[in-house]
Enzyme design. Structure first.
Site, PDB file in Angstrom:
ATOM      1  N   ARG A 261     -76.908   3.360 -63.713  1.00  0.00           N
ATOM      2  CA  ARG A 261     -76.230   2.519 -64.700  1.00  0.00           C
ATOM      3  C   ARG A 261     -76.010   3.298 -65.984  1.00  0.00           C
ATOM      4  O   ARG A 261     -76.930   3.958 -66.489  1.00  0.00           O
ATOM      5  CB  ARG A 261     -77.055   1.257 -64.987  1.00  0.00           C
ATOM      6  N   ARG A 276     -85.595   1.430 -69.502  1.00  0.00           N
ATOM      7  CA  ARG A 276     -84.150   1.331 -69.249  1.00  0.00           C
ATOM      8  C   ARG A 276     -83.592   2.742 -69.027  1.00  0.00           C
ATOM      9  O   ARG A 276     -83.365   3.488 -69.974  1.00  0.00           O
ATOM     10  CB  ARG A 276     -83.459   0.637 -70.425  1.00  0.00           C
ATOM     11  N   GLU A 348     -88.797  -8.440 -68.504  1.00  0.00           N
ATOM     12  CA  GLU A 348     -88.171  -8.684 -67.206  1.00  0.00           C
ATOM     13  C   GLU A 348     -88.484  -7.575 -66.207  1.00  0.00           C
ATOM     14  O   GLU A 348     -88.383  -6.388 -66.523  1.00  0.00           O
ATOM     15  CB  GLU A 348     -86.657  -8.795 -67.369  1.00  0.00           C
ATOM     16  N   SER A 351     -84.887 -10.130 -61.357  1.00  0.00           N
ATOM     17  CA  SER A 351     -83.906 -11.184 -61.593  1.00  0.00           C
ATOM     18  C   SER A 351     -83.384 -11.612 -60.229  1.00  0.00           C
ATOM     19  O   SER A 351     -82.885 -10.783 -59.466  1.00  0.00           O
ATOM     20  CB  SER A 351     -82.762 -10.669 -62.472  1.00  0.00           C
ATOM     21  N   ARG A 391     -90.046  -0.133 -63.533  1.00  0.00           N
ATOM     22  CA  ARG A 391     -90.647  -1.135 -64.413  1.00  0.00           C
ATOM     23  C   ARG A 391     -92.015  -1.580 -63.883  1.00  0.00           C
ATOM     24  O   ARG A 391     -92.910  -1.919 -64.655  1.00  0.00           O
ATOM     25  CB  ARG A 391     -89.701  -2.325 -64.575  1.00  0.00           C
TER      26      ARG A 391
END
Length: 427
Positions: A261, A276, A348, A351, A391
């Site tokens: 990403r 991230r 988070e 999801s 994560r």
């Protein structure tokens, strides 16, 4: 993609649902385009029919010796041949314009999704586990990591920001987490392990909703292929342009893949540490099912992600996302947020979204409600993280840190660590 028939029959309800997501009314514009396209299509069909009739009549007139009528018919056919390409081009233009307009609109939220503009409108559903009480002040993973083999500078020197080089036992722990998750989801939760491509064409990303709206968040190669941002793209597209004969049991798929990403929409967020990244690994969960099975399947997928956190004894909370914080293609989403003591916050880690027919319409993925029948219906698709490996590594580091800077290895990972019980600073 949205159902035009639903919009025709329920324009006010459609705009009301869009408004819940903060989007402008669109029904009038869509229906105007639709009406113009249908009118143009009718004119084109009438022109095609008249051309065929006139062409046939020319032969009949010639056979009857009526040259004047034959010449008049020839002139009419010639005129139709000039008109029809214009109608065909207009039909193509209107179809493309209508599809682009539909593709730009987010999915409609489920009725029980709370309204809200951003993450402040999310609703906490439950919590699991009790955050550990430390006899010392816990520190963030970015401060723990460098001594243990989490090298930010090494990766930055070769690749730039938002990349990380893992070395030694730290790399082993990362691999152990990935293998544990994949084994758990495929062995305990009913997901079929897959090894899909990580380079895909435009239509694959269009099918799952990343294109055209989110192109800037992706990485593209020089030969017009895209690096996947998540295995959701590859796994969901495995049913593209297909009709599934029997979907009485949901099709559950899982894969461990690298994900890429550009994070164009996240400038300035989590620039420090391993949270991230431009490149990371994730165990993805995807389900393809019937509408009547979607709610149960959503709950199953959420529970599958929760079970990993519980097996690792990582405290977390479950959040129901509001209309303004859901992803573009989601109809309803639950986020799992893991406790990070170094940050003194929940963050988070998974999801899990139910997309309804939204992706299936874009991919033309259907099934037969009745075995052997001719009638088809669009599948419902779901996707979620089970979990994001990086994560989860961060969560293990912060929750299992010791006062001397070492990291204890969770018991669930012992079979994957080759006897390593504690991560110690590298010599």
């Amino acid at each position: 993609m949205h159902d035009l028939r639903f919009i025709r029959e329920n324009p006010e309800a459609f705009d009301t649902a869009l408004a819940r997501r903060g989007a402008e009314p669109a029904a009038e514009r869509l229906l105007s385009l639709d009406a113009e396209r249908r009118d143009n299509s009718t004119r084109l069909q009438q022109a095609q029919s008249r051309r065929n009739e006139a062409s046939k009549a020319i032969g009949q007139a010639m056979g009857q010796g009526d040259k004047d009528k034959a010449e008049a018919l020839k002139a009419e056919v010639a005129e139709l041949k000039q008109t029809m390409p214009e109608l065909e081009e207009r039909d193509r233009q209107l179809g493309a314009e209508l599809e682009a307009a539909l593709a730009s609109l987010p999915n409609l939220p489920a009725d029980d999704v709370p309204e809200g503009a951003d993450e402040d409108g999310n609703v906490e559903v439950s919590r699991w586990g009790t955050p550990r009480e430390f006899a010392f002040a816990p520190v963030e993973h970015a401060d723990l990591g460098p001594a243990l083999g989490m090298e930010f500078d090494t990766a930055s020197a070769m690749s730039g920001a938002r990349f990380t080089f893992l070395r030694g036992p730290m790399a082993r722990l990362h691999r152990a987490l990935a293998q544990f998750m994949l084994d758990f989801q495929s062995g305990e939760r009913g997901y079929t392990e897959c090894n899909p491509p990580v380079l895909v064409r435009d239509h694959a990303l269009y099918g799952t909703g990343q294109l055209p709206k989110f192109a800037e968040d992706l990485f593209r190669t020089g030969d017009d292929l895209w690096l996947i941002p998540t295995a959701e793209v590859s796994l969901t597209n495995s049913v593209r342009e297909q009709i599934i004969d029997d979907l009485t049991q949901p099709l559950r798929l899982t894969a461990l893949t690298p994900c890429f990403r550009s994070e164009a929409g996240a400038a300035g967020k989590d620039t420090r540490g391993f949270i991230r990244q431009h490149q990371f690994e994730k165990v993805e969960l995807v389900a393809i099912c019937r509408e009547e099975d979607a709610a149960v399947e959503h709950a199953h997928m959420v529970a599958s992600a929760e079970a990993v956190l519980e097996a690792l004894d990582l405290p977390y909370r479950k959040m129901l996302l509001c209309t303004g914080d859901m992803g573009f293609g989601a109809k309803k989403t639950f986020d799992l947020e893991v406790w990070l003591p170094g940050q003194d916050a929940y963050r988070e880690i998974s999801s899990v979204s139910w997309c309804g027919e939204f992706q299936a319409r874009r991919m033309n993925a259907r099934y037969r409600p009745e075995a052997g029948g001719k009638k088809t219906a669009f599948c419902h698709t779901l996707n979620g993280s089970g979990l994001a490996v990086g994560r989860t590594l961060v969560a293990v580091m912060e929750n299992y840190q010791q006062e001397d800077g070492t990291i204890a290895v969770p018991a669930a990972l012992a079979p994957y660590m080759g006897g390593v019980e504690v991560l110690k600073p590298l010599g």
